[in-house]
Structure formats: structure tokens, C-alpha cells
Write a protein that holds these residues in place. Structure first.
Motif, PDB file in Angstrom:
ATOM      1  N   ARG A 232      56.136  48.480   6.023  1.00  0.00           N
ATOM      2  CA  ARG A 232      57.593  48.624   6.158  1.00  0.00           C
ATOM      3  C   ARG A 232      58.009  50.045   6.522  1.00  0.00           C
ATOM      4  O   ARG A 232      59.186  50.301   6.754  1.00  0.00           O
ATOM      5  N   MET A 233      57.054  50.956   6.559  1.00  0.00           N
ATOM      6  CA  MET A 233      57.332  52.358   6.861  1.00  0.00           C
ATOM      7  C   MET A 233      57.072  52.605   8.340  1.00  0.00           C
ATOM      8  O   MET A 233      55.948  52.460   8.817  1.00  0.00           O
ATOM      9  N   ALA A 234      58.115  52.936   9.086  1.00  0.00           N
ATOM     10  CA  ALA A 234      57.981  53.207  10.518  1.00  0.00           C
ATOM     11  C   ALA A 234      57.621  54.671  10.726  1.00  0.00           C
ATOM     12  O   ALA A 234      58.155  55.550  10.062  1.00  0.00           O
ATOM     13  N   LYS A 235      56.702  54.909  11.655  1.00  0.00           N
ATOM     14  CA  LYS A 235      56.395  56.286  12.030  1.00  0.00           C
ATOM     15  C   LYS A 235      56.625  56.440  13.524  1.00  0.00           C
ATOM     16  O   LYS A 235      56.412  55.504  14.299  1.00  0.00           O
ATOM     17  N   GLY A 236      57.089  57.603  13.912  1.00  0.00           N
ATOM     18  CA  GLY A 236      57.322  57.909  15.316  1.00  0.00           C
ATOM     19  C   GLY A 236      56.221  58.793  15.864  1.00  0.00           C
ATOM     20  O   GLY A 236      55.888  59.810  15.262  1.00  0.00           O
ATOM     21  N   VAL A 237      55.658  58.386  16.976  1.00  0.00           N
ATOM     22  CA  VAL A 237      54.621  59.161  17.645  1.00  0.00           C
ATOM     23  C   VAL A 237      55.175  59.557  19.013  1.00  0.00           C
ATOM     24  O   VAL A 237      55.529  58.688  19.816  1.00  0.00           O
ATOM     25  N   VAL A 238      55.263  60.850  19.257  1.00  0.00           N
ATOM     26  CA  VAL A 238      55.830  61.343  20.513  1.00  0.00           C
ATOM     27  C   VAL A 238      54.751  61.331  21.585  1.00  0.00           C
ATOM     28  O   VAL A 238      53.646  61.854  21.388  1.00  0.00           O
ATOM     29  N   LEU A 239      55.089  60.733  22.710  1.00  0.00           N
ATOM     30  CA  LEU A 239      54.188  60.610  23.851  1.00  0.00           C
ATOM     31  C   LEU A 239      54.770  61.367  25.032  1.00  0.00           C
ATOM     32  O   LEU A 239      55.974  61.626  25.088  1.00  0.00           O
ATOM     33  N   ARG A 240      53.900  61.661  25.999  1.00  0.00           N
ATOM     34  CA  ARG A 240      54.353  62.399  27.177  1.00  0.00           C
ATOM     35  C   ARG A 240      53.625  61.891  28.421  1.00  0.00           C
ATOM     36  O   ARG A 240      52.464  61.506  28.366  1.00  0.00           O
ATOM     37  N   ASP A 241      54.346  61.912  29.539  1.00  0.00           N
ATOM     38  CA  ASP A 241      53.729  61.686  30.840  1.00  0.00           C
ATOM     39  C   ASP A 241      54.421  62.594  31.842  1.00  0.00           C
ATOM     40  O   ASP A 241      55.190  63.489  31.456  1.00  0.00           O
TER      41      ASP A 241
END
Length: 154
Positions: free
Chosen positions: A42-51
Motif C-alpha cells: 500500500r506504500m507507493a514509491k516514486g522513482v525518477v527516470l530520465r531520457d
């Protein structure tokens, strides 16, 4: 710190209801879930991506890993994890490693994992290492309505 100023402004502007949950200091989203006695799924984590086109955030449950191949296939792009220095600049009002997974607050596009839609509520970092936001499932889906989603974790 509590809720980051940028996130607080986003929540207020959108009249988004949430609960704030305080927990003992924890470095990662998974350890925050454990410290707050919240199921990791139930715990959302944000992972920052790049292109080459810029940054995007992938939001997945804290007990899962981002599936870059699935994201790249779905988005028709080639992402890789963003450098920590870029994340620090993009989320300059947040503690290192406590990125809120509501990328819209930071004018960033995002994609979220369908596993998060299976839970009755969603918890997430608020910008520090001691506070979590809790959104009901209906609120979470409403906030995420304009963002693409799919099975993007394993």
C-alpha cells in the motif's frame, strides 16, 4: 519538515483530502511502511527516470521494483534512472530519498503501477523521512486519472 511546501500547495489547490501519519525516522519507502505499520504493497514509491526528452516518475508499490522494459515499451521511449543530483534539484524542498510520488505537484509526467489500484488506500512519502500521506483509493485514482498506468513493476 512534514509535508513539502510544493506538495502542500498542490494538495491545497486541488482540494485533495488526505491524512498525515507520523512515524519513526526511516530512510526508504519500504522502511517507512514498516515504521508506520503500513503494508508495503500500500506504500507507493516514486522513482525518477530520465531520457533524451526529460524526466518522468514511475510510481510503484514499495515492495516491488520498477520494470524499465515495461515502461519503455508502454511509453515508446528509452528511460534510465535519473542521477541523484538531478533528483535533488527537481525535489529541492524534500529530504534526500523522500520524494513524494505525486509528480504532478512538481510539473513532472508520471506513470503508475496497476497494483496500487488494488488496495483500499495508498500511503506515500510527504517529503521528509517521518511523515506519510494517506489517500483513499478513490482519491488516489482521481489524482492519478490523467497519468498513464500499467503493470510496470516486478
Amino acid at each position: 519538515m512534514s509535508v513539502s511546501p510544493t506538495l502542500q500547495n498542490f494538495l491545497n489547490r486541488g482540494d485533495i483530502p488526505y491524512r498525515l501519519i507520523r512515524h519513526p525516522y526511516a530512510e526508504t519507502s519500504l522502511s517507512s511502511a514498516i515504521a508506520a505499520h503500513v503494508p508495503a504493497r500500500r506504500m507507493a514509491k516514486g522513482v525518477v527516470l530520465r531520457d533524451d526528452e526529460g524526466f518522468m516518475m514511475a510510481v510503484v508499490p514499495s515492495d516491488r521494483r520498477v520494470d524499465l522494459h515495461a515502461i519503455n515499451r508502454q511509453m515508446g521511449r528509452v528511460f534510465s534512472p535519473a542521477a541523484q543530483r538531478d533528483v535533488k534539484i527537481l525535489f529541492n524542498d524534500c529530504a534526500k530519498g523522500a520524494v513524494p510520488p505525486l509528480a504532478q505537484a512538481y510539473n513532472m509526467k508520471m506513470i503508475w503501477d496497476d497494483h496500487l489500484a488494488e488496495e483500499p488506500d495508498c500511503y506515500m512519502e510527504a517529503g521528509d523521512h517521518q511523515d506519510l500521506l494517506c489517500l483513499s483509493q478513490s482519491t488516489f485514482k482521481k489524482v492519478m486519472t490523467d497519468s498513464p498506468h500499467g503493470l510496470i513493476s516486478h
